[in-house]
Write a protein that holds these residues in place. Structure first.
Motif, PDB file in Angstrom:
ATOM      1  N   LEU A 135      33.026  -9.384 185.108  1.00 59.62           N
ATOM      2  CA  LEU A 135      32.148  -8.502 185.877  1.00 59.62           C
ATOM      3  C   LEU A 135      30.674  -8.769 185.606  1.00 59.62           C
ATOM      4  O   LEU A 135      29.876  -7.845 185.529  1.00 59.62           O
ATOM      5  CB  LEU A 135      32.468  -7.038 185.558  1.00 59.62           C
ATOM      6  N   GLY A 136      30.291 -10.001 185.475  1.00 59.02           N
ATOM      7  CA  GLY A 136      28.888 -10.302 185.273  1.00 59.02           C
ATOM      8  C   GLY A 136      28.691 -11.467 184.331  1.00 59.02           C
ATOM      9  O   GLY A 136      29.652 -12.028 183.784  1.00 59.02           O
ATOM     10  N   PRO A 137      27.438 -11.799 184.090  1.00 59.64           N
ATOM     11  CA  PRO A 137      27.171 -12.946 183.208  1.00 59.64           C
ATOM     12  C   PRO A 137      27.650 -12.701 181.783  1.00 59.64           C
ATOM     13  O   PRO A 137      28.163 -13.622 181.134  1.00 59.64           O
ATOM     14  CB  PRO A 137      25.647 -13.088 183.272  1.00 59.64           C
ATOM     15  N   GLN A 138      27.489 -11.499 181.304  1.00 55.62           N
ATOM     16  CA  GLN A 138      27.894 -11.218 179.924  1.00 55.62           C
ATOM     17  C   GLN A 138      27.985  -9.720 179.707  1.00 55.62           C
ATOM     18  O   GLN A 138      27.512  -8.923 180.513  1.00 55.62           O
ATOM     19  CB  GLN A 138      26.875 -11.809 178.940  1.00 55.62           C
ATOM     20  N   ILE A 139      28.625  -9.348 178.587  1.00 56.89           N
ATOM     21  CA  ILE A 139      28.750  -7.949 178.200  1.00 56.89           C
ATOM     22  C   ILE A 139      28.656  -7.866 176.685  1.00 56.89           C
ATOM     23  O   ILE A 139      29.166  -8.740 175.959  1.00 56.89           O
ATOM     24  CB  ILE A 139      30.078  -7.351 178.703  1.00 56.89           C
ATOM     25  N   HIS A 140      27.976  -6.838 176.192  1.00 51.13           N
ATOM     26  CA  HIS A 140      27.799  -6.632 174.751  1.00 51.13           C
ATOM     27  C   HIS A 140      28.873  -5.672 174.256  1.00 51.13           C
ATOM     28  O   HIS A 140      29.055  -4.578 174.807  1.00 51.13           O
ATOM     29  CB  HIS A 140      26.411  -6.084 174.448  1.00 51.13           C
ATOM     30  N   ILE A 141      29.563  -6.080 173.211  1.00 51.68           N
ATOM     31  CA  ILE A 141      30.682  -5.324 172.654  1.00 51.68           C
ATOM     32  C   ILE A 141      30.295  -4.815 171.270  1.00 51.68           C
ATOM     33  O   ILE A 141      29.801  -5.575 170.434  1.00 51.68           O
ATOM     34  CB  ILE A 141      31.951  -6.193 172.553  1.00 51.68           C
ATOM     35  N   ASP A 142      30.508  -3.537 171.010  1.00 49.11           N
ATOM     36  CA  ASP A 142      30.208  -2.957 169.695  1.00 49.11           C
ATOM     37  C   ASP A 142      31.257  -3.333 168.668  1.00 49.11           C
ATOM     38  O   ASP A 142      30.929  -3.628 167.512  1.00 49.11           O
ATOM     39  CB  ASP A 142      30.103  -1.438 169.799  1.00 49.11           C
ATOM     40  N   SER A 143      32.511  -3.308 169.020  1.00 48.02           N
ATOM     41  CA  SER A 143      33.569  -3.633 168.059  1.00 48.02           C
ATOM     42  C   SER A 143      34.812  -4.075 168.802  1.00 48.02           C
ATOM     43  O   SER A 143      35.010  -3.723 169.969  1.00 48.02           O
ATOM     44  CB  SER A 143      33.897  -2.426 167.170  1.00 48.02           C
ATOM     45  N   VAL A 144      35.640  -4.848 168.092  1.00 45.18           N
ATOM     46  CA  VAL A 144      36.904  -5.326 168.626  1.00 45.18           C
ATOM     47  C   VAL A 144      37.982  -4.996 167.613  1.00 45.18           C
ATOM     48  O   VAL A 144      37.839  -5.279 166.419  1.00 45.18           O
ATOM     49  CB  VAL A 144      36.879  -6.840 168.905  1.00 45.18           C
TER      50      VAL A 144
END
Length: 901
Positions: free
Chosen positions: A852-861
């Protein structure tokens, strides 16, 4: 249709009531100026379109007709007539409406010659079919004794028969012109009960023989002596007021009715035979010089009108269908240049319409007065564009001075009248006293009228446009194109409303409206009619009329439409707490509702064409939807010209005049943008209700979606949300991803405006998942590997939706789960365990890409590990709390674990 002694210009039934004081009908039709420009609100009783055909003409020197009519009228219309033709199967006429007209006086029948040599009889026109004459002529005789009969009555009867130039079925040697006007005659001897010698016992002579009665003398003098002679003499004994009827009264009345039936059918048979002979002869002369299609049309139409006069609408309609095909062939030959005879050339442009267009150009602006209309779809009979009396069409055809558009309009208007009469349409029958034994209307035939009209209006609108362009080719005016468009749109809109008005019936039950309180259309029928069953009055002919519903089973009611009806009833609670009780649908309701829905759609399309020129139409682009394909492409870029900066500025629609639009209800609906939206919504609601009854689930949902979008644009998010909530699953079940996604997106926007955070988050997750799947399905494997971006506009919108999703999730009371594979693709877990070199623990590598876009920032996995070999439900969670960035290309991340292995 013959109008008896109607006004020869404006067709009033009684000439003395004609406001124009034009006098009685004396030949060919003329257009009345008063008729076209009269007061539409006049309360003066005007003749209905279904006026009785003048089949019977009477001569009444004694003034007894009112008493005779009161006795005969209960037996009308005539029932169960059977016409036997040597070239056709037996035709059964279940009901025949007839009209009585007084015979014209000598001054009306004769006119002075121009050379002063005296009076000459009124001449017939040389082309058969132009004059409509009675089929039966009745002489009402009052004579109570033999002496009076010998002295005056017998002489008067002989002079009357001689003056009529008899060409009845007994005179087979008459000319062909006489046979076109063939008629039978009937002598009706009227006796007042209790008066005269007819009532007294017959005296006997000295030789022992009874004296001959007046009736017997009339029969002996005028019936003929052969065994095959036709009995043309009847008697009717009028009962005194308040006294009982004589024993022979019923028998006399039945005998009179039978003689009327036989006389009408005998005259009709002679006329048909002569018309068919002439038509066959003229048709064989097509290739000869001087042959003219217009003259041939008038001749053949005379036969069709003859069938109409006696109620054989199927045969009449077949005749007009053949004439319509002949006209199409003539037009085709003219367009291909195969017409060598100048008399067969039809005009490209209609003179009345070109004059109307020039008048609108000179006016420059439209009418500004306010019209008081009772219904958004109201139309007065004077505004009907499909009327055979709108112009003097037959004179124009006879003079070969008629345009293609006018010719087609005349033929279709005649077909329309025949179908309406055959279907027993309430709009024609109304509250006529002669319809006491009213039969239910035929919904199947009414649906055929709508189907034919939809096809014809689309064709005729193009023909009218072409004709106006040809007629105004030399006119230089900037507003010319707009005037032509307005006239064509106005005509198509009026034509659609006319058919909707004429095919209206209370037998068609519709669900309640889904729109706010608006003016409802008229419902002219006082009581619903029962469902029509098998029709025996009209012979079946596949080339003209559709078969009855018994020949084709109705479409089965699917689960979808059943659910749609139920959903609509639930949605209506937002605007109308009460719902109409559902009534069982009549036979043919489904077909009629479907065809009327198409007409409503055609009317709305004409309305949209006008509003588009006014700049009022709002397209899907205004909603900035994710699933709008017009904004797709690589980076959302398009080639533009740099030659002229002014051309790059999007042109706004200029202010457009309503000149050329004449229908009051349409002008009222276009006086402002709010009025237009109200009329558009009303039409859409009518389309929805008809499509539901027609069992057209997809069309009903489409109309419902348009109403929902109107609610959305109006800011009524509560109502719009209820619509979108029900429609999204419907489109999802059909696998129509774009429509489902559109409904979800608009539904999400409504939920955001209503501050329903939990529902908003759930719908937004579903929307983004749908779009991710949809956008990936359009990419090839190479494009996926190269992570081809979506358009710039869509990227910005997606980023905004994702941000709104996270913002809305902050206020959730409980967690909402979503599938990882809905938003990430190419997920792969490396089976190899990576150990730390300097500490305890291990790492697992995970590769995936964002959709859904160029990138996404993830807080935790967080990752759960499950033993594949152990029988116990052993599991282990590992998690990384560092911020990560996952791109649209394949991204590898390492997840840490401090647990020892």
């Amino acid at each position: 249709m013959v109008l008896g002694t109607a006004c020869y210009k404006c067709h009033w039934l009684l000439p003395e009531l004609c406001p124009g004081n034009h006098g009685p009908f004396q030949g060919s039709f003329k257009q009345c100026d008063w008729y076209g420009n009269g007061d539409r609100n006049s309360s003066t009783p005007k003749l209905k379109l279904i006026a009785h055909t003048r089949l019977v003409e009477y001569t009444d020197p004694s003034g007894l007709f009112p008493q005779v009519q009161s006795i005969v009228e209960p037996k009308l219309p005539l029932k169960n007539l059977h016409w036997k033709s040597p070239t056709r199967p037996v035709r059964s006429i279940e009901s025949l409406r007839i009209g009585f007209a007084p015979a014209q006086t000598d001054s009306g029948e004769r006119k002075s010659s121009s050379d002063g040599t005296g009076s000459v009889p009124h001449r017939r026109h040389q082309i058969p079919g132009l004059r409509q004459t009675p089929y039966l002529k009745v002489y009402i005789l009052r004579c109570d004794d033999n002496d009076t009969y010998k002295a005056t009555a017998r002489k008067a009867l002989r002079e009357w028969i001689k003056s009529q130039s008899i060409s009845s079925s007994s005179q087979t040697t008459g000319s062909s012109q006489e046979k076109h006007d063939a008629f039978e005659y009937l002598i009706l001897h009227v006796v007042q009960d209790g008066d005269g010698a007819e009532k007294a016992p017959a005296p006997t002579s000295k030789w022992g023989r009874s004296t001959t009665t007046v009736l017997e003398k009339i029969k002996a003098d005028f019936n003929g002596s052969s065994k095959t002679a036709v009995d043309r003499v009847g008697q009717l004994r009028l009962p005194k007021e308040g006294s009982a009827k004589s024993p022979e009264f019923a028998e006399q009345l039945e005998d009179l009715i039978d003689k009327m039936k036989n006389g009408i059918l005998a005259s009709f048979d002679l006329r048909v035979a002569q018309y068919e002979e002439d038509i066959k002869e003229k048709d064989a002369q097509r290739s000869l010089p001087g042959w003219n299609f217009c003259t041939f049309f008038i001749l053949k139409e005379g036969l069709a009108r003859g069938f109409e006069n006696v109620g054989l609408f199927d045969d009449a309609l077949a005749g007009y269908d053949e004439l319509s095909a002949g006209l199409d062939a003539a037009i085709r030959d003219q367009m291909e240049g195969n017409t060598e005879q100048p008399g067969n050339t039809l005009l490209n442009s209609s003179k009345p319409w070109v004059e109307a267009a020039k008048k609108a150009l000179d006016a420059g602006i439209s009418a500004t007065e306010d019209y008081n209309i009772g219904s958004p779809l109201s139309i007065q009979p004077d505004d009907f564009p499909l009327s055979s009396n709108k112009l003097p069409y037959r004179e124009m055809i006879l003079a070969s001075d008629i345009s293609i558009f006018d010719f087609r309009t005349y033929i279709f208007s005649r077909q329309l009248t025949l179908l309406l009469r055959a279907a027993r349409a309430p709009s024609l029958i109304g509250d006529d006293a002669s319809t006491r034994e009213k039969k239910p209307e035929d919904l199947i035939l009414l649906s055929e009228i709508c189907q034919r009209s939809t096809e014809y209006i689309s064709l005729a609108a193009r023909t009218l446009r072409y004709g106006l362009e040809c007629g105004l080719a030399e006119v230089e005016n900037k507003a010319k194109a707009n005037i032509i468009n307005n006239i064509v749109s106005n005509w198509a809109y009026c034509a659609a409303l006319q058919i909707l008005d004429q095919t209206f019936t209370s037998s068609l039950s519709l669900p309640e409206t889904s729109t706010p309180a608006v003016n409802q259309p008229k419902e002219s029928s006082n009581s619903p009619s029962p469902a029509p069953e098998n029709r025996s009055d009209i012979p079946r002919r596949s080339s003209s009329l559709v078969q009855s519903s018994s020949g084709r089973p109705p479409r089965p009611v699917t689960q979808d439409i059943s659910e749609s009806v139920g959903l609509l009833q639930r949605r209506l609670t937002l605007d109308h707490p009460k719902s109409a009780p559902s009534l069982p649908q009549k036979t043919g309701s489904e077909q009629l509702a479907s065809s009327r829905g198409e007409l409503l759609l055609l009317a709305r399309r004409s309305l949209e064409e006008i509003s588009l020129r006014l700049g009022w139409v709002q397209g899907w682009n205004d909603l900035n939807l994710l699933f709008d394909n017009s904004r797709g492409g690589s980076g959302g870029l398009a080639e533009v010209s740099l030659d002229d900066d002014a051309k790059n500025i999007e042109a706004k629609p200029e202010s457009t005049s309503l000149a050329g639009i004449e229908l009051p209800s349409l002008i009222a609906g276009l006086k402002s943008r709010e009025s237009y939206l109200s009329l558009f919504e009303y039409l859409t609601d009518q389309i929805l209700r008809h499509h539901i009854v027609a069992n057209r689930a997809n069309s009903a949902e489409m109309a419902l979606a348009e109403i929902a979008i109107l609610r959305f644009r109006q800011g009524n998010y509560e109502a719009a949300a209820s619509y979108f909530h029900q429609m999204a699953p419907f489109y999802g079940s059909k696998l129509w991803v774009v429509l489902e996604g559109t409904m979800l997106e608009l539904y999400s926007r409504c939920l955001k405006e209503l501050n329903r955070s939990e529902d908003y988050v759930r719908m937004m997750l579903k929307l983004l998942a749908k779009f991710a799947s949809y956008s990936q399905s359009k990419l090839s494997l190479r494009q996926k590997s190269l992570s081809t971006p979506t358009s710039i506009v869509q990227q910005e919108q997606l980023s905004g939706y994702v941000a709104d999703l996270f913002e809305g999730a902050k206020g959730l009371q409980k967690d909402v789960t979503a599938s990882l594979l809905d938003f990430f693709a190419d997920l792969h877990v490396d089976p190899a365990i990576r150990l730390y070199d300097d500490k305890d623990g291990f790492q697992i590598q995970l590769s995936l890409r964002f959709l859904l876009g160029p990138q996404i920032h993830i807080d935790s996995v967080k990752l759960r590990l499950i033993s594949a070999s152990s029988s116990q439900n052993a599991e282990h969670w590992i998690e990384t709390s560092t911020n990560l960035t996952i791109k649209s290309s394949t991204t590898k991340i390492l997840i840490d674990s401090q647990v020892r292995t």
